[in-house]
Write a protein that holds these residues in place. Structure first.
Motif, PDB file in Angstrom:
ATOM      1  N   TYR A 188     -10.669  43.527  14.995  1.00 51.48           N
ATOM      2  CA  TYR A 188     -11.379  44.252  16.058  1.00 51.48           C
ATOM      3  C   TYR A 188     -11.771  45.679  15.666  1.00 51.48           C
ATOM      4  O   TYR A 188     -12.276  46.439  16.483  1.00 51.48           O
ATOM      5  CB  TYR A 188     -10.542  44.283  17.339  1.00 51.48           C
ATOM      6  N   LEU A 217     -13.604  39.145  19.337  1.00 48.76           N
ATOM      7  CA  LEU A 217     -13.127  39.174  20.720  1.00 48.76           C
ATOM      8  C   LEU A 217     -14.102  38.452  21.643  1.00 48.76           C
ATOM      9  O   LEU A 217     -13.693  37.650  22.495  1.00 48.76           O
ATOM     10  CB  LEU A 217     -12.939  40.623  21.180  1.00 48.76           C
ATOM     11  N   HIS A 238      -6.207  44.218  21.082  1.00 53.13           N
ATOM     12  CA  HIS A 238      -7.482  44.874  20.799  1.00 53.13           C
ATOM     13  C   HIS A 238      -7.250  46.336  20.469  1.00 53.13           C
ATOM     14  O   HIS A 238      -6.118  46.840  20.537  1.00 53.13           O
ATOM     15  CB  HIS A 238      -8.436  44.741  21.992  1.00 53.13           C
ATOM     16  N   GLN A 242     -10.809  49.734  23.426  1.00 53.64           N
ATOM     17  CA  GLN A 242     -11.608  48.543  23.709  1.00 53.64           C
ATOM     18  C   GLN A 242     -11.213  47.832  24.997  1.00 53.64           C
ATOM     19  O   GLN A 242     -11.796  46.792  25.339  1.00 53.64           O
ATOM     20  CB  GLN A 242     -11.514  47.555  22.545  1.00 53.64           C
ATOM     21  N   VAL A 246     -13.375  44.746  26.890  1.00 51.83           N
ATOM     22  CA  VAL A 246     -12.750  43.426  26.899  1.00 51.83           C
ATOM     23  C   VAL A 246     -12.593  42.926  28.327  1.00 51.83           C
ATOM     24  O   VAL A 246     -12.861  41.747  28.628  1.00 51.83           O
ATOM     25  CB  VAL A 246     -11.386  43.471  26.178  1.00 51.83           C
TER      26      VAL A 246
END
Length: 279
Positions: A188, A217, A238, A242, A246
Protein backbone atom coordinates in the motif's frame (compact mmCIF):
# COMPACT_ATOMS: atom_id res chain seq x y z
CA UNK A 1 49.08 -19.84 18.79
CA UNK A 2 45.86 -17.93 19.17
CA UNK A 3 47.33 -14.50 18.48
CA UNK A 4 45.59 -14.18 15.13
CA UNK A 5 42.32 -15.76 16.18
CA UNK A 6 39.19 -13.78 16.94
CA UNK A 7 37.47 -14.08 20.29
CA UNK A 8 33.96 -13.00 21.30
CA UNK A 9 35.04 -9.68 22.81
CA UNK A 10 37.02 -8.73 19.71
CA UNK A 11 34.19 -9.78 17.40
CA UNK A 12 31.72 -7.58 19.28
CA UNK A 13 34.23 -4.72 19.18
CA UNK A 14 34.35 -5.10 15.39
CA UNK A 15 30.58 -4.84 15.25
CA UNK A 16 30.59 -1.76 17.46
CA UNK A 17 33.17 -0.13 15.21
CA UNK A 18 30.85 -0.73 12.24
CA UNK A 19 27.94 0.97 14.02
CA UNK A 20 26.05 -2.27 14.66
CA UNK A 21 23.93 -2.35 17.81
CA UNK A 22 25.21 -4.65 20.57
CA UNK A 23 21.96 -6.63 20.72
CA UNK A 24 22.07 -7.26 16.97
CA UNK A 25 25.73 -8.26 17.16
CA UNK A 26 25.12 -10.71 19.98
CA UNK A 27 22.16 -12.27 18.16
CA UNK A 28 24.28 -12.67 15.04
CA UNK A 29 27.24 -14.13 16.88
CA UNK A 30 25.06 -16.43 18.97
CA UNK A 31 23.49 -17.84 15.82
CA UNK A 32 26.86 -18.42 14.14
CA UNK A 33 28.38 -20.01 17.24
CA UNK A 34 25.25 -22.07 18.02
CA UNK A 35 25.24 -20.53 21.47
CA UNK A 36 22.93 -18.39 23.57
CA UNK A 37 23.34 -14.67 24.20
CA UNK A 38 23.68 -15.48 27.90
CA UNK A 39 26.60 -17.79 27.16
CA UNK A 40 28.29 -15.11 25.08
CA UNK A 41 28.10 -12.60 27.93
CA UNK A 42 30.03 -14.94 30.18
CA UNK A 43 32.57 -16.10 27.58
CA UNK A 44 34.22 -12.97 26.17
CA UNK A 45 37.50 -14.84 25.65
CA UNK A 46 36.04 -17.78 23.74
CA UNK A 47 37.51 -18.05 20.24
CA UNK A 48 35.55 -18.27 17.01
CA UNK A 49 36.31 -21.23 14.79
CA UNK A 50 37.80 -20.29 11.41
CA UNK A 51 34.57 -20.93 9.46
CA UNK A 52 32.53 -19.00 12.02
CA UNK A 53 34.95 -16.07 11.83
CA UNK A 54 34.63 -16.06 8.05
CA UNK A 55 30.84 -16.00 8.21
CA UNK A 56 31.02 -13.35 10.92
CA UNK A 57 33.01 -11.01 8.68
CA UNK A 58 30.51 -11.51 5.85
CA UNK A 59 27.58 -10.84 8.16
CA UNK A 60 29.23 -7.69 9.50
CA UNK A 61 29.45 -6.36 5.94
CA UNK A 62 25.85 -7.20 5.19
CA UNK A 63 24.45 -5.77 8.45
CA UNK A 64 26.57 -2.62 8.19
CA UNK A 65 25.25 -2.28 4.64
CA UNK A 66 21.71 -2.09 5.95
CA UNK A 67 20.49 -5.65 5.44
CA UNK A 68 17.81 -6.38 8.06
CA UNK A 69 18.84 -8.60 10.94
CA UNK A 70 15.92 -10.94 10.28
CA UNK A 71 17.28 -11.82 6.85
CA UNK A 72 20.65 -12.69 8.32
CA UNK A 73 19.12 -14.84 11.05
CA UNK A 74 16.50 -16.23 8.67
CA UNK A 75 13.81 -15.95 11.31
CA UNK A 76 11.51 -13.45 13.00
CA UNK A 77 9.23 -13.86 16.01
CA UNK A 78 5.60 -12.93 15.45
CA UNK A 79 2.72 -13.52 17.81
CA UNK A 80 4.66 -16.20 19.69
CA UNK A 81 5.60 -18.02 16.49
CA UNK A 82 9.11 -18.21 15.10
CA UNK A 83 8.63 -17.55 11.38
CA UNK A 84 11.04 -18.15 8.53
CA UNK A 85 11.99 -15.05 6.58
CA UNK A 86 14.02 -14.70 3.40
CA UNK A 87 14.38 -11.81 0.94
CA UNK A 88 11.34 -13.32 -0.84
CA UNK A 89 9.03 -12.08 1.93
CA UNK A 90 8.43 -8.98 3.97
CA UNK A 91 9.66 -9.05 7.55
CA UNK A 92 6.59 -9.26 9.83
CA UNK A 93 5.88 -5.99 11.67
CA UNK A 94 4.30 -5.50 15.10
CA UNK A 95 1.61 -3.33 13.48
CA UNK A 96 0.18 -6.39 11.75
CA UNK A 97 -0.69 -7.90 15.13
CA UNK A 98 -3.60 -5.44 15.10
CA UNK A 99 -5.21 -7.61 12.42
CA UNK A 100 -4.74 -10.72 14.55
CA UNK A 101 -6.34 -9.06 17.59
CA UNK A 102 -9.31 -8.02 15.46
CA UNK A 103 -9.62 -11.49 13.93
CA UNK A 104 -9.48 -13.11 17.38
CA UNK A 105 -12.48 -11.03 18.46
CA UNK A 106 -14.44 -11.83 15.31
CA UNK A 107 -13.71 -15.56 15.41
CA UNK A 108 -14.35 -15.87 19.12
CA UNK A 109 -13.48 -18.90 21.21
CA UNK A 110 -16.30 -21.18 20.11
CA UNK A 111 -15.59 -24.51 18.46
CA UNK A 112 -17.52 -23.57 15.34
CA UNK A 113 -15.66 -24.27 12.11
CA UNK A 114 -15.21 -20.91 10.42
CA UNK A 115 -13.23 -20.11 7.30
CA UNK A 116 -10.53 -17.46 6.88
CA UNK A 117 -8.42 -16.37 3.93
CA UNK A 118 -5.17 -14.41 4.22
CA UNK A 119 -4.58 -12.61 0.92
CA UNK A 120 -0.92 -11.97 0.09
CA UNK A 121 0.38 -14.12 2.92
CA UNK A 122 4.12 -13.53 2.43
CA UNK A 123 5.88 -15.24 5.35
CA UNK A 124 2.53 -16.67 6.47
CA UNK A 125 2.49 -14.52 9.60
CA UNK A 126 -1.24 -13.82 9.60
CA UNK A 127 -2.41 -17.24 8.42
CA UNK A 128 -0.20 -19.18 10.83
CA UNK A 129 -1.07 -16.97 13.81
CA UNK A 130 -4.78 -17.45 13.11
CA UNK A 131 -4.45 -21.22 12.75
CA UNK A 132 -2.38 -21.45 15.92
CA UNK A 133 -4.97 -19.52 17.93
CA UNK A 134 -8.03 -21.08 16.28
CA UNK A 135 -7.21 -24.67 15.32
CA UNK A 136 -10.81 -25.45 14.30
CA UNK A 137 -10.79 -22.65 11.74
CA UNK A 138 -10.16 -23.49 8.09
CA UNK A 139 -7.39 -21.19 6.90
CA UNK A 140 -6.42 -20.47 3.30
CA UNK A 141 -3.36 -18.37 2.40
CA UNK A 142 -2.59 -16.94 -1.04
CA UNK A 143 0.34 -15.21 -2.69
CA UNK A 144 1.50 -14.53 -6.23
CA UNK A 145 5.08 -15.46 -5.34
CA UNK A 146 5.98 -19.18 -5.42
CA UNK A 147 9.08 -18.36 -3.36
CA UNK A 148 7.00 -16.68 -0.65
CA UNK A 149 4.55 -19.58 -0.58
CA UNK A 150 7.44 -22.01 -0.16
CA UNK A 151 8.67 -20.06 2.86
CA UNK A 152 5.22 -19.94 4.48
CA UNK A 153 4.34 -23.55 3.68
CA UNK A 154 7.66 -24.82 5.00
CA UNK A 155 7.12 -23.12 8.34
CA UNK A 156 3.49 -24.34 8.50
CA UNK A 157 4.68 -27.92 8.07
CA UNK A 158 7.34 -27.55 10.76
CA UNK A 159 4.74 -26.11 13.13
CA UNK A 160 2.22 -28.83 12.18
CA UNK A 161 -0.33 -26.17 11.26
CA UNK A 162 -2.78 -27.21 8.55
CA UNK A 163 -3.14 -24.27 6.16
CA UNK A 164 -4.12 -24.44 2.49
CA UNK A 165 -1.71 -22.48 0.30
CA UNK A 166 -2.73 -21.22 -3.15
CA UNK A 167 -0.71 -19.33 -5.75
CA UNK A 168 -3.12 -16.53 -6.65
CA UNK A 169 -3.37 -12.78 -7.15
CA UNK A 170 -6.01 -11.47 -4.78
CA UNK A 171 -9.29 -13.09 -5.89
CA UNK A 172 -7.91 -14.94 -8.89
CA UNK A 173 -7.68 -18.60 -8.02
CA UNK A 174 -10.47 -18.33 -5.44
CA UNK A 175 -13.38 -18.42 -7.85
CA UNK A 176 -16.55 -19.77 -6.24
CA UNK A 177 -15.11 -19.80 -2.73
CA UNK A 178 -16.51 -17.85 0.21
CA UNK A 179 -15.15 -17.12 3.66
CA UNK A 180 -16.32 -15.83 7.02
CA UNK A 181 -13.31 -13.57 7.36
CA UNK A 182 -10.91 -12.04 4.84
CA UNK A 183 -7.61 -10.62 6.13
CA UNK A 184 -4.97 -8.82 4.11
CA UNK A 185 -1.83 -6.79 4.60
CA UNK A 186 -1.39 -5.85 0.93
CA UNK A 187 1.21 -3.55 -0.63
CA UNK A 188 0.00 0.00 0.00
CA UNK A 189 3.02 2.32 -0.13
CA UNK A 190 2.99 5.05 -2.79
CA UNK A 191 5.43 4.42 -5.61
CA UNK A 192 7.19 7.74 -4.94
CA UNK A 193 7.30 7.41 -1.15
CA UNK A 194 10.90 8.09 -0.01
CA UNK A 195 10.43 5.49 2.74
CA UNK A 196 10.93 2.82 0.09
CA UNK A 197 14.60 3.78 -0.11
CA UNK A 198 15.17 2.45 3.39
CA UNK A 199 13.40 -0.81 2.55
CA UNK A 200 15.49 -1.76 -0.44
CA UNK A 201 16.32 -5.23 0.88
CA UNK A 202 12.66 -6.27 1.05
CA UNK A 203 10.58 -7.36 -1.98
CA UNK A 204 9.31 -4.18 -3.63
CA UNK A 205 6.18 -5.83 -4.99
CA UNK A 206 5.13 -6.62 -1.43
CA UNK A 207 5.57 -2.97 -0.41
CA UNK A 208 4.01 -0.99 -3.24
CA UNK A 209 1.53 -1.79 -6.01
CA UNK A 210 2.79 1.27 -7.86
CA UNK A 211 1.07 4.60 -8.40
CA UNK A 212 -0.79 6.05 -5.44
CA UNK A 213 -0.61 2.83 -3.43
CA UNK A 214 -4.33 2.05 -3.59
CA UNK A 215 -4.33 -0.50 -6.41
CA UNK A 216 -4.21 -3.62 -4.25
CA UNK A 217 -6.55 -2.25 -1.59
CA UNK A 218 -9.09 -1.28 -4.26
CA UNK A 219 -8.89 -4.69 -5.97
CA UNK A 220 -9.42 -6.54 -2.70
CA UNK A 221 -12.38 -4.38 -1.67
CA UNK A 222 -13.99 -4.58 -5.11
CA UNK A 223 -14.10 -8.38 -5.08
CA UNK A 224 -14.57 -9.03 -1.37
CA UNK A 225 -18.38 -9.14 -1.17
CA UNK A 226 -18.50 -11.93 -3.72
CA UNK A 227 -16.19 -14.05 -1.55
CA UNK A 228 -17.73 -13.42 1.87
CA UNK A 229 -20.41 -15.45 3.58
CA UNK A 230 -23.42 -13.65 5.05
CA UNK A 231 -22.25 -11.27 7.80
CA UNK A 232 -18.65 -11.98 6.82
CA UNK A 233 -15.91 -9.46 7.59
CA UNK A 234 -13.08 -7.90 5.62
CA UNK A 235 -10.16 -6.48 7.64
CA UNK A 236 -7.31 -4.65 5.92
CA UNK A 237 -4.01 -3.17 7.01
CA UNK A 238 -3.18 0.13 5.28
CA UNK A 239 -1.01 3.22 5.49
CA UNK A 240 -1.44 5.71 8.32
CA UNK A 241 -2.94 8.27 5.93
CA UNK A 242 -5.16 5.90 3.95
CA UNK A 243 -7.97 5.21 6.40
CA UNK A 244 -10.56 7.60 4.98
CA UNK A 245 -10.04 6.61 1.33
CA UNK A 246 -10.29 2.93 2.35
CA UNK A 247 -13.49 3.67 4.27
CA UNK A 248 -14.88 5.43 1.21
CA UNK A 249 -14.11 2.43 -0.99
CA UNK A 250 -15.85 0.15 1.50
CA UNK A 251 -18.94 2.38 1.58
CA UNK A 252 -19.06 2.43 -2.22
CA UNK A 253 -18.86 -1.37 -2.23
CA UNK A 254 -21.88 -1.57 0.10
CA UNK A 255 -20.13 -2.65 3.29
CA UNK A 256 -21.56 -1.93 6.73
CA UNK A 257 -20.21 -1.43 10.27
CA UNK A 258 -17.06 0.19 8.92
CA UNK A 259 -14.45 0.77 11.62
CA UNK A 260 -10.83 1.93 11.72
CA UNK A 261 -8.45 0.96 14.51
CA UNK A 262 -5.11 2.47 15.54
CA UNK A 263 -1.79 0.79 16.17
CA UNK A 264 0.34 1.21 19.30
CA UNK A 265 1.87 4.37 17.82
CA UNK A 266 -1.59 5.90 17.49
CA UNK A 267 -1.71 5.67 13.68
CA UNK A 268 -4.87 4.63 11.87
CA UNK A 269 -3.56 1.27 10.68
CA UNK A 270 -6.42 -1.15 9.97
CA UNK A 271 -9.97 -0.83 8.71
CA UNK A 272 -12.63 -3.51 8.81
CA UNK A 273 -16.20 -3.80 7.59
CA UNK A 274 -19.04 -6.33 7.43
CA UNK A 275 -20.64 -7.55 4.26
CA UNK A 276 -24.06 -5.97 3.90
CA UNK A 277 -27.07 -8.25 4.31
CA UNK A 278 -28.47 -9.45 1.01
CA UNK A 279 -32.22 -9.47 0.33
Amino acid sequence: MNANRLNVAAALAQARARGIALLDARLMLARLMAASRTWLIGHDEAFLEADVASHWRAWLERRAGGEPLAYLLGQKEFRGLLLDVTPAVLIPRPETELLIDWADALLGDSGSRKSVVDLGTGSGAIALAIKQAHPNTRVVATDTSPAALAVAQGRAERLSLSVEFIEASWWQGLEGRRFDLVLANPPYVREDDPALDALGHEPRAALTPGGDGFGALAAIIAGAAGHLNAKGWLVLEHGFDQAEPVRALLRQAGFEDIETRRDLAGHARATGARRAARP
